[in-house]
Design a protein around this motif. Structure first.
Motif, mmCIF file in Angstrom:
data_model
loop_
_atom_site.group_PDB
_atom_site.id
_atom_site.type_symbol
_atom_site.label_atom_id
_atom_site.label_comp_id
_atom_site.label_asym_id
_atom_site.label_seq_id
_atom_site.Cartn_x
_atom_site.Cartn_y
_atom_site.Cartn_z
ATOM 1 N N PHE A 46 0.836 -1.192 0.000
ATOM 2 C CA PHE A 46 0.000 0.000 0.000
ATOM 3 C C PHE A 46 0.872 1.243 0.000
ATOM 4 C CE2 PHE A 46 -3.102 -3.064 1.212
ATOM 5 C CZ PHE A 46 -4.309 -2.542 0.804
ATOM 6 N N SER A 47 0.281 2.350 -0.373
ATOM 7 C CA SER A 47 0.999 3.623 -0.322
ATOM 8 C C SER A 47 1.327 3.952 1.130
ATOM 9 C CB SER A 47 0.154 4.737 -0.936
ATOM 10 O OG SER A 47 -0.969 4.986 -0.118
ATOM 11 N N PRO A 48 2.381 4.738 1.355
ATOM 12 C CA PRO A 48 2.733 5.091 2.731
ATOM 13 C C PRO A 48 1.564 5.685 3.520
ATOM 14 C CG PRO A 48 4.498 5.716 1.256
ATOM 15 C CD PRO A 48 3.343 5.263 0.379
ATOM 16 N N ALA A 49 0.704 6.438 2.872
ATOM 17 C CA ALA A 49 -0.426 7.067 3.563
ATOM 18 C C ALA A 49 -1.450 6.054 4.066
ATOM 19 C CB ALA A 49 -1.109 8.071 2.636
ATOM 20 N N LYS A 50 -1.498 4.861 3.484
ATOM 21 C CA LYS A 50 -2.503 3.854 3.857
ATOM 22 C C LYS A 50 -1.940 2.684 4.660
ATOM 23 C CE LYS A 50 -5.904 5.889 1.822
ATOM 24 N NZ LYS A 50 -7.015 6.409 2.583
ATOM 25 N N LYS A 51 -0.620 2.599 4.785
ATOM 26 C CA LYS A 51 -0.011 1.451 5.460
ATOM 27 C C LYS A 51 -0.502 1.266 6.891
ATOM 28 C CE LYS A 51 4.186 0.935 2.815
ATOM 29 N NZ LYS A 51 5.640 0.836 2.855
ATOM 30 N N ALA A 52 -0.531 2.334 7.669
ATOM 31 C CA ALA A 52 -0.938 2.220 9.079
ATOM 32 C C ALA A 52 -2.387 1.758 9.195
ATOM 33 C CB ALA A 52 -0.736 3.549 9.799
ATOM 34 N N ASP A 53 -3.269 2.283 8.351
ATOM 35 C CA ASP A 53 -4.677 1.867 8.373
ATOM 36 C C ASP A 53 -4.805 0.379 8.067
ATOM 37 O OD1 ASP A 53 -5.465 4.482 8.905
ATOM 38 O OD2 ASP A 53 -5.948 4.918 6.808
ATOM 39 N N PHE A 54 -4.048 -0.097 7.090
ATOM 40 C CA PHE A 54 -4.120 -1.502 6.706
ATOM 41 C C PHE A 54 -3.597 -2.391 7.839
ATOM 42 C CE2 PHE A 54 -2.589 -5.257 4.255
ATOM 43 C CZ PHE A 54 -3.819 -5.667 3.783
ATOM 44 N N GLU A 55 -2.532 -1.974 8.500
ATOM 45 C CA GLU A 55 -2.000 -2.761 9.618
ATOM 46 C C GLU A 55 -3.005 -2.843 10.756
ATOM 47 O OE1 GLU A 55 2.037 -3.301 12.262
ATOM 48 O OE2 GLU A 55 1.723 -1.391 11.240
ATOM 49 N N VAL A 56 -3.652 -1.743 11.083
ATOM 50 C CA VAL A 56 -4.669 -1.747 12.148
ATOM 51 C C VAL A 56 -5.829 -2.652 11.755
ATOM 52 C CG1 VAL A 56 -6.396 -0.337 13.329
ATOM 53 C CG2 VAL A 56 -4.057 0.511 13.078
ATOM 54 N N TRP A 57 -6.301 -2.520 10.519
ATOM 55 C CA TRP A 57 -7.445 -3.307 10.067
ATOM 56 C C TRP A 57 -7.121 -4.792 10.074
ATOM 57 C CZ3 TRP A 57 -8.770 -6.771 6.305
ATOM 58 C CH2 TRP A 57 -10.142 -7.010 6.162
ATOM 59 N N ILE A 64 -5.586 -14.191 7.007
ATOM 60 C CA ILE A 64 -4.725 -13.174 7.611
ATOM 61 C C ILE A 64 -4.053 -13.834 8.814
ATOM 62 C CG2 ILE A 64 -4.617 -10.926 8.743
ATOM 63 C CD1 ILE A 64 -7.247 -10.222 7.217
ATOM 64 N N GLU A 65 -2.760 -14.066 8.704
ATOM 65 C CA GLU A 65 -2.036 -14.779 9.750
ATOM 66 C C GLU A 65 -1.499 -13.859 10.838
ATOM 67 O OE1 GLU A 65 0.848 -17.152 7.730
ATOM 68 O OE2 GLU A 65 -0.681 -18.305 6.677
ATOM 69 N N SER A 66 -1.309 -12.585 10.517
ATOM 70 C CA SER A 66 -0.815 -11.606 11.488
ATOM 71 C C SER A 66 -1.100 -10.216 10.921
ATOM 72 C CB SER A 66 0.688 -11.786 11.719
ATOM 73 O OG SER A 66 1.401 -11.536 10.525
ATOM 74 N N PRO A 67 -0.997 -9.166 11.753
ATOM 75 C CA PRO A 67 -1.183 -7.822 11.211
ATOM 76 C C PRO A 67 -0.195 -7.577 10.070
ATOM 77 C CG PRO A 67 -1.119 -7.751 13.601
ATOM 78 C CD PRO A 67 -0.718 -9.144 13.190
ATOM 79 N N LEU A 68 -0.681 -6.983 8.998
ATOM 80 C CA LEU A 68 0.157 -6.730 7.821
ATOM 81 C C LEU A 68 0.536 -5.252 7.787
ATOM 82 C CD1 LEU A 68 -1.957 -8.818 5.299
ATOM 83 C CD2 LEU A 68 0.169 -9.496 6.430
ATOM 84 N N PRO A 69 1.822 -4.950 7.880
ATOM 85 C CA PRO A 69 2.258 -3.553 7.958
ATOM 86 C C PRO A 69 2.300 -2.866 6.593
ATOM 87 C CG PRO A 69 4.154 -4.987 8.081
ATOM 88 C CD PRO A 69 2.929 -5.878 8.037
ATOM 89 N N GLY A 70 1.173 -2.878 5.913
ATOM 90 C CA GLY A 70 1.098 -2.173 4.638
ATOM 91 C C GLY A 70 1.532 -2.974 3.437
ATOM 92 N N ALA A 71 1.812 -4.248 3.651
ATOM 93 C CA ALA A 71 2.211 -5.129 2.556
ATOM 94 C C ALA A 71 1.839 -6.549 2.940
ATOM 95 C CB ALA A 71 3.705 -5.022 2.295
ATOM 96 N N GLY A 72 1.818 -7.420 1.956
ATOM 97 C CA GLY A 72 1.498 -8.803 2.243
ATOM 98 C C GLY A 72 1.844 -9.704 1.079
ATOM 99 N N VAL A 73 1.659 -10.984 1.292
ATOM 100 C CA VAL A 73 1.938 -11.998 0.286
ATOM 101 C C VAL A 73 0.711 -12.880 0.162
ATOM 102 C CG1 VAL A 73 3.375 -13.979 -0.321
ATOM 103 C CG2 VAL A 73 4.401 -12.011 0.823
ATOM 104 N N ILE A 74 0.268 -13.090 -1.062
ATOM 105 C CA ILE A 74 -0.801 -14.051 -1.342
ATOM 106 C C ILE A 74 -0.094 -15.271 -1.900
ATOM 107 C CG2 ILE A 74 -2.923 -14.502 -2.628
ATOM 108 C CD1 ILE A 74 -3.071 -11.363 -2.920
ATOM 109 N N ASN A 75 -0.086 -16.343 -1.103
ATOM 110 C CA ASN A 75 0.764 -17.479 -1.453
ATOM 111 C C ASN A 75 0.036 -18.653 -2.088
ATOM 112 O OD1 ASN A 75 -0.503 -18.715 0.681
ATOM 113 N ND2 ASN A 75 1.198 -18.420 2.096
#
Length: 85
Positions: free
Chosen positions: A8-19, A42-53
Motif C-alpha cells: 500500500f501507499s505510505p499514507a494507507k499502510k498504518a490503516d491496513f496494519e490496524v485493520w 490473515i495470519e498476522s497484522p500486515l504492515p502495509g504489505a502482504g503476500v498471497i501465497n
C-alpha cells in the motif's frame, strides 16, 4: 513457490496494519469488478504489505499468471509483481 506481493501507499499502510490486526485468523478476499479472485487467511497484522501465497500447495504457474491477468484487468491502482520463492 509462486506468490503475489502487494504493498500500500505510505499514507494507507498504518490503516491496513490496524485493520488486519483486528481480523487475524479471518479471510481477506481480493475482489475486482464484484468477483472474488482469491482469498487468503490473515495470519498476522500486515504492515502495509502482504503476500498471497496460494494456500498450502501454493499457486501453480498457470494459476498465478491467470490471477495476475485478472487483477490487471480490474480497477486496481497498484503494481502487481509475481514472486517465486
Amino acid at each position: 513457490c509462486p506468490a503475489i506481493v502487494f504493498m500500500f501507499s505510505p499514507a494507507k499502510k498504518a490503516d491496513f496494519e490496524v485493520w488486519t490486526g483486528k481480523h487475524v485468523d479471518e479471510l481477506l478476499a481480493i475482489v475486482v469488478d464484484d468477483r472474488v479472485l482469491a482469498m487468503s487467511n490473515i495470519e498476522s497484522p500486515l504492515p502495509g504489505a502482504g503476500v498471497i501465497n496460494g494456500g498450502v500447495d501454493g499457486f501453480d504457474p498457470d494459476e498465478l499468471h491467470d490471477l495476475i491477468v485478472q487483477l490487471r484487468s480490474g480497477m486496481l491502482r497498484l503494481p502487481l509483481v509475481p514472486v517465486v520463492r
